[in-house]
Design an enzyme around this catalytic site. Structure first.
Site, PDB file in Angstrom:
ATOM      1  CG  PHE A   1       4.946 -26.610  26.488  1.00  0.00           C
ATOM      2  CD1 PHE A   1       6.035 -26.102  25.939  1.00  0.00           C
ATOM      3  CD2 PHE A   1       4.958 -27.648  27.437  1.00  0.00           C
ATOM      4  CE1 PHE A   1       7.216 -26.657  26.139  1.00  0.00           C
ATOM      5  CE2 PHE A   1       6.027 -28.388  27.719  1.00  0.00           C
ATOM      6  CZ  PHE A   1       7.288 -27.853  27.190  1.00  0.00           C
TER       7      PHE A   1
ATOM      8  CG  ASP B   1       9.891 -24.608  19.958  1.00  0.00           C
ATOM      9  OD1 ASP B   1       8.618 -24.410  19.692  1.00  0.00           O
ATOM     10  OD2 ASP B   1      10.357 -23.832  21.100  1.00  0.00           O
TER      11      ASP B   1
ATOM     12  NE  ARG C   1      11.203 -37.032  29.485  1.00  0.00           N
ATOM     13  CZ  ARG C   1      11.793 -36.050  28.828  1.00  0.00           C
ATOM     14  NH1 ARG C   1      11.384 -36.016  27.569  1.00  0.00           N
ATOM     15  NH2 ARG C   1      12.715 -35.205  29.210  1.00  0.00           N
TER      16      ARG C   1
ATOM     17  CD  GLU D   1      14.904 -32.993  18.880  1.00  0.00           C
ATOM     18  OE1 GLU D   1      14.033 -34.095  19.267  1.00  0.00           O
ATOM     19  OE2 GLU D   1      15.482 -32.098  19.328  1.00  0.00           O
ATOM     20  CG  ASP D   2      11.217 -34.146  21.163  1.00  0.00           C
ATOM     21  OD1 ASP D   2      11.748 -33.386  20.485  1.00  0.00           O
ATOM     22  OD2 ASP D   2      10.979 -33.976  22.372  1.00  0.00           O
TER      23      ASP D   2
ATOM     24  CE  LYS E   1       5.321 -26.034  20.245  1.00  0.00           C
ATOM     25  NZ  LYS E   1       5.600 -25.283  21.329  1.00  0.00           N
TER      26      LYS E   1
ATOM     27  CG  ASP F   1       9.938 -32.970  29.275  1.00  0.00           C
ATOM     28  OD1 ASP F   1      10.371 -32.644  28.158  1.00  0.00           O
ATOM     29  OD2 ASP F   1      10.534 -32.341  30.174  1.00  0.00           O
TER      30      ASP F   1
ATOM     31  CE  LYS G   1      16.102 -37.040  30.447  1.00  0.00           C
ATOM     32  NZ  LYS G   1      15.674 -36.857  31.561  1.00  0.00           N
ATOM     33  N   GLY G   2      13.016 -36.864  24.567  1.00  0.00           N
ATOM     34  CA  GLY G   2      11.912 -36.763  23.930  1.00  0.00           C
ATOM     35  C   GLY G   2      11.455 -37.468  23.052  1.00  0.00           C
TER      36      GLY G   2
HETATM   37  P1  IMP Z   1      14.252 -25.882  20.116  1.00  0.00           P
HETATM   38  O1  IMP Z   1      15.912 -25.816  20.312  1.00  0.00           O
HETATM   39  O2  IMP Z   1      13.604 -24.543  20.463  1.00  0.00           O
HETATM   40  O3  IMP Z   1      13.829 -26.147  18.620  1.00  0.00           O
HETATM   41  O4  IMP Z   1      13.887 -26.893  20.957  1.00  0.00           O
HETATM   42  C1  IMP Z   1      13.597 -28.169  20.619  1.00  0.00           C
HETATM   43  C2  IMP Z   1      13.578 -28.877  22.059  1.00  0.00           C
HETATM   44  O5  IMP Z   1      12.701 -28.228  22.954  1.00  0.00           O
HETATM   45  C3  IMP Z   1      12.660 -30.275  21.640  1.00  0.00           C
HETATM   46  O6  IMP Z   1      13.573 -31.351  21.197  1.00  0.00           O
HETATM   47  C4  IMP Z   1      11.972 -30.539  22.790  1.00  0.00           C
HETATM   48  O7  IMP Z   1      12.660 -31.276  23.853  1.00  0.00           O
HETATM   49  C5  IMP Z   1      11.530 -29.095  23.412  1.00  0.00           C
HETATM   50  N1  IMP Z   1      10.245 -28.456  23.097  1.00  0.00           N
HETATM   51  C6  IMP Z   1      10.217 -27.419  22.420  1.00  0.00           C
HETATM   52  N2  IMP Z   1       8.865 -27.320  22.130  1.00  0.00           N
HETATM   53  C7  IMP Z   1       8.198 -28.232  23.126  1.00  0.00           C
HETATM   54  C8  IMP Z   1       6.919 -28.540  23.397  1.00  0.00           C
HETATM   55  O8  IMP Z   1       5.815 -27.682  22.793  1.00  0.00           O
HETATM   56  N3  IMP Z   1       6.654 -29.260  24.398  1.00  0.00           N
HETATM   57  C9  IMP Z   1       7.797 -30.210  25.014  1.00  0.00           C
HETATM   58  N4  IMP Z   1       9.001 -29.855  24.601  1.00  0.00           N
HETATM   59  C10 IMP Z   1       9.161 -28.800  23.599  1.00  0.00           C
HETATM   60 MG    MG Z   2      12.441 -31.828  26.107  1.00  0.00          MG
END
Ligand code: IMP
Ligand code: MG
Length: 181
Positions: A153, A104, A166, A100-101, A132, A160, A44-45
């Site tokens: 974070f 990470d 959000r 994507e939001d 990030k 969220d 939903k991000g």
């Molecule tokens: P990844 O698989 O670690 O790259 O995670 C990606 C997903 O984790 C993103 O689409 C977000 O929903 C969530 N996410 C990662 N970092 C953050 C943050 O700092 N705040 C909120 N959501 C995050």
């Molecule tokens: Mg999320």
């Protein structure tokens, strides 16, 4: 209780976000001028980013949504990715832009890009509002990036913590005391 009290500092104001989104929208409109653009929002991000970005895109485009689980309620990726809601339509012949939001560790996106590539789109690119890079565990490079953010974070503008924050119209760093202990 006011949500703002949980924010350590603001990273991007509404005005700054509008500027970032406008810039990416113009670039996409140029790059996809003669293509068959399908924007796919990862729920939903990316909800707010998607809504603003598609209005900043001036060429015809279709949209679709999918939803994956990665985090549960915590602040670190579990490495387990599941599709909770899949796309409505096939991808053949589409120029797919995944929206994507935040990128990470990259675990979620690398799974998703592999899965979507296997459905034979004409092309596939990744657009993320925030990146990030310090946290990356999988090699993955986004084609469009709004801004790089530090290893903290982040919440707001769709992002969220445990489904909250959000609806903040800006992006900020969550006070660690909110998720500690
Ligand atoms: P990844 O698989 O670690 O790259 O995670 C990606 C997903 O984790 C993103 O689409 C977000 O929903 C969530 N996410 C990662 N970092 C953050 C943050 O700092 N705040 C909120 N959501 C995050
Ligand atoms: Mg999320």
């Amino acid at each position: 209780m006011n949500m703002c009290d949980d924010i350590a500092r603001i990273l991007y104001t509404e005005e700054q976000l509008a500027e970032i989104v406008g810039r990416i929208g113009r670039q996409i409109s140029e790059d996809y001028r003669d293509k068959n653009l399908l924007m796919v929002s990862v729920l939903k991000g990316s909800l707010m980013f998607m809504a603003d970005l598609m209005r900043a895109v001036t060429i015809p485009c279709a949209i679709d949504f999918l939803s994956v689980s990665s985090y549960g309620g915590g602040t670190a990726s579990s490495g387990v990715v599941r599709i909770l809601k899949d796309l409505d339509n096939p991808l053949e012949g589409k120029d797919l832009l995944v929206v994507e939001d935040i990128l990470d560790s990259g675990v979620t996106l690398s799974f998703l890009l592999k899965n979507l590539s296997a459905r034979n789109p004409h092309s596939i690119r990744l657009c993320t509002l925030l990146d990030k890079p310090e946290r990356r565990r999988v090699e993955i490079r986004p084609d469009y990036v709004g801004a790089e953010v530090p290893d903290e974070f982040i919440v707001g503008y769709g992002l969220d913590y445990a489904e909250r924050y959000r609806n903040l119209p800006y992006i900020g760093v969550l006070k660690p005391k909110v998720y500690a202990g």
